[in-house]
Design a protein around this motif. Sequence first.
Motif, PDB file in Angstrom:
ATOM      1  N   ALA A  47      -1.703  18.484  -8.047  1.00 12.33           N
ATOM      2  CA  ALA A  47      -0.547  18.639  -7.159  1.00 12.33           C
ATOM      3  C   ALA A  47      -0.352  20.094  -6.767  1.00 12.33           C
ATOM      4  O   ALA A  47       0.068  20.393  -5.655  1.00 12.33           O
ATOM      5  CB  ALA A  47       0.707  18.101  -7.834  1.00 12.33           C
ATOM      6  N   GLY A  48      -0.683  21.000  -7.658  1.00 10.58           N
ATOM      7  CA  GLY A  48      -0.539  22.422  -7.363  1.00 10.58           C
ATOM      8  C   GLY A  48      -1.562  22.933  -6.372  1.00 10.58           C
ATOM      9  O   GLY A  48      -1.400  23.993  -5.786  1.00 10.58           O
ATOM     10  N   GLN A  49      -2.639  22.191  -6.150  1.00  8.51           N
ATOM     11  CA  GLN A  49      -3.697  22.624  -5.242  1.00  8.51           C
ATOM     12  C   GLN A  49      -3.578  22.014  -3.850  1.00  8.51           C
ATOM     13  O   GLN A  49      -4.362  22.326  -2.978  1.00  8.51           O
ATOM     14  CB  GLN A  49      -5.056  22.265  -5.830  1.00  8.51           C
ATOM     15  N   SER A  50      -2.628  21.138  -3.639  1.00 10.21           N
ATOM     16  CA  SER A  50      -2.470  20.501  -2.325  1.00 10.21           C
ATOM     17  C   SER A  50      -1.893  21.491  -1.327  1.00 10.21           C
ATOM     18  O   SER A  50      -1.001  22.266  -1.657  1.00 10.21           O
ATOM     19  CB  SER A  50      -1.564  19.282  -2.420  1.00 10.21           C
ATOM     20  N   VAL A  51      -2.411  21.455  -0.115  1.00 15.45           N
ATOM     21  CA  VAL A  51      -1.972  22.375   0.933  1.00 15.45           C
ATOM     22  C   VAL A  51      -1.872  21.647   2.264  1.00 15.45           C
ATOM     23  O   VAL A  51      -2.470  20.597   2.460  1.00 15.45           O
ATOM     24  CB  VAL A  51      -2.941  23.576   1.089  1.00 15.45           C
ATOM     25  N   MET A  52      -1.096  22.229   3.166  1.00 15.07           N
ATOM     26  CA  MET A  52      -1.027  21.758   4.550  1.00 15.07           C
ATOM     27  C   MET A  52      -1.543  22.915   5.397  1.00 15.07           C
ATOM     28  O   MET A  52      -0.923  23.975   5.453  1.00 15.07           O
ATOM     29  CB  MET A  52       0.403  21.383   4.911  1.00 15.07           C
ATOM     30  N   LEU A  69      -4.296  18.333   2.324  1.00 15.11           N
ATOM     31  CA  LEU A  69      -5.627  18.487   1.765  1.00 15.11           C
ATOM     32  C   LEU A  69      -5.515  19.201   0.427  1.00 15.11           C
ATOM     33  O   LEU A  69      -4.464  19.740   0.097  1.00 15.11           O
ATOM     34  CB  LEU A  69      -6.518  19.295   2.708  1.00 15.11           C
ATOM     35  N   HIS A  70      -6.594  19.202  -0.331  1.00  9.08           N
ATOM     36  CA  HIS A  70      -6.600  19.972  -1.573  1.00  9.08           C
ATOM     37  C   HIS A  70      -7.851  20.828  -1.616  1.00  9.08           C
ATOM     38  O   HIS A  70      -8.895  20.466  -1.094  1.00  9.08           O
ATOM     39  CB  HIS A  70      -6.502  19.061  -2.804  1.00  9.08           C
ATOM     40  N   ARG A  71      -7.680  21.978  -2.242  1.00 10.83           N
ATOM     41  CA  ARG A  71      -8.781  22.925  -2.374  1.00 10.83           C
ATOM     42  C   ARG A  71      -9.701  22.432  -3.480  1.00 10.83           C
ATOM     43  O   ARG A  71      -9.241  22.071  -4.559  1.00 10.83           O
ATOM     44  CB  ARG A  71      -8.225  24.300  -2.729  1.00 10.83           C
ATOM     45  N   LEU A  72     -10.981  22.387  -3.193  1.00 10.82           N
ATOM     46  CA  LEU A  72     -11.934  21.962  -4.205  1.00 10.82           C
ATOM     47  C   LEU A  72     -12.113  23.085  -5.219  1.00 10.82           C
ATOM     48  O   LEU A  72     -12.210  24.255  -4.850  1.00 10.82           O
ATOM     49  CB  LEU A  72     -13.266  21.581  -3.566  1.00 10.82           C
ATOM     50  N   SER A  73     -12.116  22.746  -6.478  1.00 12.20           N
ATOM     51  CA  SER A  73     -12.161  23.753  -7.536  1.00 12.20           C
ATOM     52  C   SER A  73     -13.439  24.564  -7.466  1.00 12.20           C
ATOM     53  O   SER A  73     -14.523  24.031  -7.247  1.00 12.20           O
ATOM     54  CB  SER A  73     -12.026  23.092  -8.896  1.00 12.20           C
ATOM     55  N   GLY A  74     -13.282  25.848  -7.647  1.00  5.59           N
ATOM     56  CA  GLY A  74     -14.425  26.746  -7.668  1.00  5.59           C
ATOM     57  C   GLY A  74     -14.877  27.233  -6.301  1.00  5.59           C
ATOM     58  O   GLY A  74     -15.633  28.176  -6.199  1.00  5.59           O
ATOM     59  N   ASP A  75     -14.422  26.612  -5.234  1.00  4.04           N
ATOM     60  CA  ASP A  75     -14.826  27.041  -3.893  1.00  4.04           C
ATOM     61  C   ASP A  75     -13.584  27.375  -3.086  1.00  4.04           C
ATOM     62  O   ASP A  75     -12.760  26.522  -2.807  1.00  4.04           O
ATOM     63  CB  ASP A  75     -15.629  25.935  -3.199  1.00  4.04           C
ATOM     64  N   ARG A  76     -13.463  28.637  -2.719  1.00  2.69           N
ATOM     65  CA  ARG A  76     -12.245  29.124  -2.087  1.00  2.69           C
ATOM     66  C   ARG A  76     -12.012  28.573  -0.692  1.00  2.69           C
ATOM     67  O   ARG A  76     -10.893  28.382  -0.264  1.00  2.69           O
ATOM     68  CB  ARG A  76     -12.306  30.645  -2.035  1.00  2.69           C
ATOM     69  N   ALA A  80     -10.695  19.217   0.788  1.00  3.57           N
ATOM     70  CA  ALA A  80     -10.950  17.786   0.936  1.00  3.57           C
ATOM     71  C   ALA A  80      -9.632  17.093   1.257  1.00  3.57           C
ATOM     72  O   ALA A  80      -8.579  17.449   0.730  1.00  3.57           O
ATOM     73  CB  ALA A  80     -11.556  17.202  -0.321  1.00  3.57           C
ATOM     74  N   CYS A  81      -9.694  16.107   2.130  1.00  6.45           N
ATOM     75  CA  CYS A  81      -8.520  15.332   2.513  1.00  6.45           C
ATOM     76  C   CYS A  81      -8.026  14.529   1.308  1.00  6.45           C
ATOM     77  O   CYS A  81      -8.825  13.954   0.577  1.00  6.45           O
ATOM     78  CB  CYS A  81      -8.887  14.391   3.661  1.00  6.45           C
ATOM     79  N   ASN A  82      -6.718  14.501   1.107  1.00  6.83           N
ATOM     80  CA  ASN A  82      -6.163  13.742  -0.012  1.00  6.83           C
ATOM     81  C   ASN A  82      -6.289  12.240   0.186  1.00  6.83           C
ATOM     82  O   ASN A  82      -6.280  11.494  -0.780  1.00  6.83           O
ATOM     83  CB  ASN A  82      -4.690  14.099  -0.226  1.00  6.83           C
TER      84      ASN A  82
END
Length: 92
Positions: A47-52, A69-76, A80-82
């Motif tokens: 939930a903390g990684q979700s962004v608009m 969308l959410h940021r994929l871990s390790g790649d800035r 990916a679409c939620n």
Amino acid sequence: MTEKWRCAHGFGLSEPCRECELDSARETVARWGERVDSARKVIAEAAGQSVMLKVAGKPFRCQCGCNVLHRLSGDRDLYACNACELQYEGQG
């Protein structure tokens, strides 16, 4: 007839029973314990990684219509679409 559909504490099915809720919570902890805590941690982190995102000043929407969308871990710069998990690369 209606007594058949009452909990052990005397409440009907449409009435909330705090004792039944507490019993259910205790059973969940006893049965799943540590797994519940780890699942809550995963959900909180996600939930903390979700962004608009905005593109050219306008809100961005995925092809499926989702705008979160959410940021994929390790790649800035990889998101990916939620809803459909389609991936997008950002230019930063």
